[in-house]
Design a protein around this motif. Sequence first.
Motif, PDB file in Angstrom:
ATOM      1  N   GLU A   3       0.813  -1.214   0.000  1.00  0.00           N
ATOM      2  CA  GLU A   3       0.000   0.000   0.000  1.00  0.00           C
ATOM      3  C   GLU A   3       0.847   1.265   0.000  1.00  0.00           C
ATOM      4  N   ASP A   4       2.140   1.128   0.291  1.00  0.00           N
ATOM      5  CA  ASP A   4       3.030   2.285   0.298  1.00  0.00           C
ATOM      6  C   ASP A   4       3.784   2.483  -1.015  1.00  0.00           C
TER       7      ASP A   4
ATOM      8  N   ARG B   3      -8.366   5.022   3.201  1.00  0.00           N
ATOM      9  CA  ARG B   3      -7.088   4.543   2.670  1.00  0.00           C
ATOM     10  C   ARG B   3      -7.316   3.392   1.688  1.00  0.00           C
TER      11      ARG B   3
END
Length: 319
Positions: free
Chosen positions: A122-123, A220
């Motif tokens: 996710e980063d 997110r």
Amino acid sequence: MSAVPGSLHTVLGAGPAGTSTALELARRGHRVRLVDRSGSGEPLDGVERFTGDVGTVDGALAAIEGADVVYHCVNVAYHLQVDVMPGIQEAVLGAVARTGARLVVLDTLYPYGETHGEVMTEDTPWRATTAKGRMRAGLDETYLAAHREGRAGVVLGRSADFVGPRVLNSTLGGAVFPAALTGGEVLVLGDIDLGHSYTSILDVARGLAVLGENPTADGRVWHLPTAPARTTREILTLLGDLVGGPLRITAMDGPRAFGPFDETFMNSYAELFYQHTEPQIMDSTAFQREFGVAPTPIPATLSETLEWYRGFLASRAAG
């Protein structure tokens, strides 16, 4: 968990992901409405089918009326996505902003663009250069901005390539399983000795349902539960073992019409062919740790998929 007894969960889009999600939500005891333009299809236990067009705010409002949670699993013909998907987003986001429903969005890996084999978390930065990748990244930025600004509660769940029951239009779908069962030519794309993540459609459904039940997940992107990457050749070898013999495999080194994918589709897909010339490895550790949901092992997914395709082929043969 914030699942409220009697709350309505509305799923937009009745493709493999939407249908599987609706069934998973019903299994969990929710009231479920499944929306698409036809409102028809196979009977689904515990699921109300609804005819609706979410291409306008009014249409989206009618489709989600009374819903506490909305799942956006709508897709359109591949060559139309860049032109059509932003309008659907505008309508759906506008509708949930007016009703107060939470929005769970099924997303793709396209915003990451070419990773040159880097494991996607996710980063991972969004570095898409293709038209579809930039479009998807733009949609995601808009979704997350709507959440930050308090206009809607939104969460995104990203999936790798689908595999599983009802999945036909995938690189591990209609060009693979029927041929594996009948001894035909199994058609695949690119370098099959590269690591490649495939997400079970049933894990997509479980993951989206978990996000729908947990508003703490909002704001997110999450990677939906996905089994550790293997090479496509390893997966095809496992599949051959399950059907009782090695498969007749043809790997195509470029985008051209094959199996369920016609020339129009493949011409549009060509910009994303990098997914078959570099490793595509997705990591879902964050989701697994946060929600305690493990992905289905690849052998089990292949067995489930074969069972579904056996029934699918039998029903087609029966006419």
